[in-house]
Design a protein around this motif. Structure first.
Motif, PDB file in Angstrom:
ATOM      1  N   GLU A 101      -6.699  21.289   4.361  1.00 37.68           N
ATOM      2  CA  GLU A 101      -6.792  20.488   3.146  1.00 37.68           C
ATOM      3  C   GLU A 101      -8.208  19.973   2.950  1.00 37.68           C
ATOM      4  O   GLU A 101      -8.722  19.949   1.825  1.00 37.68           O
ATOM      5  N   ASP A 102      -8.873  19.560   4.049  1.00 38.82           N
ATOM      6  CA  ASP A 102     -10.260  19.110   3.947  1.00 38.82           C
ATOM      7  C   ASP A 102     -11.155  20.234   3.440  1.00 38.82           C
ATOM      8  O   ASP A 102     -12.035  20.008   2.600  1.00 38.82           O
ATOM      9  N   GLU A 103     -10.940  21.446   3.959  1.00 35.11           N
ATOM     10  CA  GLU A 103     -11.740  22.583   3.508  1.00 35.11           C
ATOM     11  C   GLU A 103     -11.464  22.901   2.045  1.00 35.11           C
ATOM     12  O   GLU A 103     -12.375  23.267   1.298  1.00 35.11           O
ATOM     13  N   ARG A 104     -10.209  22.749   1.638  1.00 32.23           N
ATOM     14  CA  ARG A 104      -9.865  23.000   0.233  1.00 32.23           C
ATOM     15  C   ARG A 104     -10.587  22.011  -0.687  1.00 32.23           C
ATOM     16  O   ARG A 104     -11.162  22.386  -1.705  1.00 32.23           O
ATOM     17  N   VAL A 105     -10.569  20.738  -0.304  1.00 34.92           N
ATOM     18  CA  VAL A 105     -11.238  19.708  -1.104  1.00 34.92           C
ATOM     19  C   VAL A 105     -12.741  19.972  -1.156  1.00 34.92           C
ATOM     20  O   VAL A 105     -13.370  19.872  -2.209  1.00 34.92           O
ATOM     21  N   ALA A 106     -13.320  20.308   0.013  1.00 31.98           N
ATOM     22  CA  ALA A 106     -14.754  20.604   0.056  1.00 31.98           C
ATOM     23  C   ALA A 106     -15.084  21.796  -0.825  1.00 31.98           C
ATOM     24  O   ALA A 106     -16.068  21.787  -1.575  1.00 31.98           O
ATOM     25  N   TYR A 107     -14.246  22.833  -0.753  1.00 32.95           N
ATOM     26  CA  TYR A 107     -14.490  24.040  -1.552  1.00 32.95           C
ATOM     27  C   TYR A 107     -14.512  23.715  -3.035  1.00 32.95           C
ATOM     28  O   TYR A 107     -15.384  24.213  -3.778  1.00 32.95           O
ATOM     29  N   GLU A 108     -13.574  22.893  -3.484  1.00 33.09           N
ATOM     30  CA  GLU A 108     -13.501  22.567  -4.908  1.00 33.09           C
ATOM     31  C   GLU A 108     -14.775  21.907  -5.400  1.00 33.09           C
ATOM     32  O   GLU A 108     -15.165  22.080  -6.556  1.00 33.09           O
TER      33      GLU A 108
END
Length: 296
Positions: A101-108
């Motif tokens: 989830e952290d990587e998803r948020v960072a990616y966005e």
């Protein structure tokens, strides 16, 4: 060496996120993107359907006056516990951990800044060495006491030096990418006709590297001048401290009758302090002059 160099035009919070998300950026460099969030799982669909069935039968039974009590009992005994389980389960992630989830948020957030940052992995060996030299020179200036004391133009340093670092990193990244492709092509073997075209292109790459090298050397000259000013600053401070205690030395010499201790030698501290102050001013002036060559 800083692993991620960010365009100074990126907002500070996003710039820090870029610096802290190197691993995500590396994955993005290789085409990674997080999978879309999954819809409600089949098990949750079944739970919702089950709750709906209980509720339906509860309502239908409740329509008749005689069965109203039975319908309410079904809702209380089965429907409400099922609803609680449903909502509790709905709050729990199924196949996704916190890191994902952290990587998803960072990616966005990070995907909007492609082209606004440079990774050390974007540079070939020669370019990485040049960037490291530039960063060492910048660190020499920004961490110096003469800069902290405001003897240099700390405001302009705070703007100009990050801009220089970014421009050098950006140019070296482009140079590295083009040079790598050029070497791959040349390594396959060239016909005389193609070699006649490739040779000037290779010289263009070399001249571009020399231009970036000139920027780095200008930074290094500035750093040398700042280092000279730093030494003069430290020595001047030390002399001033000794001169501030001069009367104490004189009193001690007079009280002890230490005739072998030459008071005039102590008085030379004043002369040395003046000399170092002039040296400091010259060093700072030279640093300002060297800084002027950094401006576009």
């Amino acid at each position: 060496m800083v692993d991620v160099v960010v365009d100074p035009g990126v907002p500070p919070e996003d710039a820090q996120l870029l610096r802290d998300s190197r691993q995500v950026l590396l994955k993005m460099r290789h085409g990674w993107a997080p999978e879309p969030r999954r819809a409600i799982s089949s098990s949750r669909h079944r739970m919702i359907a089950a709750f709906g069935t209980v509720a339906f039968f509860g309502v239908m039974l409740g329509i008749g006056g005689v069965a109203r009590g039975l319908g309410l009992l079904m809702l209380v005994a089965i429907g409400i516990p099922l609803m609680i389980v449903l909502f509790v389960r709905n709050d729990l992630p199924e196949d996704e951990d916190d890191d994902d989830e952290d990587e998803r948020v960072a990616y966005e957030q990070l995907r909007w800044y492609e082209g606004r940052y440079v990774l050390t992995e974007d540079l070939d060996e020669a370019s990485a060495r040049l960037l490291a030299r530039a960063q060492r020179a910048i660190a020499t200036v920004t961490t110096s006491r003469v800069n902290a004391e405001g003897l240099l133009d700390d405001v302009r340093n705070g703007v100009m030096l990050p801009a220089q670092e970014w421009e050098i990193a950006r140019l070296l990244a482009k140079l590295s990418a083009l040079r790598t492709k050029h070497r791959e092509t040349v390594s396959q073997g060239l016909t005389p006709e193609v070699e006649a075209v490739a040779a000037p292109l290779a010289r263009a790459l070399d001249s571009s590297e020399e231009a970036v090298l000139a920027r780095v050397e200008a930074l290094e000259r500035y750093a040398v001048n700042v280092t000279d000013a730093e030494r003069a600053f430290v020595a001047h401070r030390q002399i001033e401290e000794l001169r501030g205690r001069l009367h104490q030395y004189e009193e001690l010499v007079a009280e002890t009758g230490a005739d072998t201790f030459a008071v005039p030698e102590l008085e030379r501290l004043a002369v040395d302090a003046d000399r170092l102050e002039q040296a400091l001013r010259r060093s700072v002036s030279s640093a300002h002059e060297a800084f002027g060559h950094l401006e576009p």
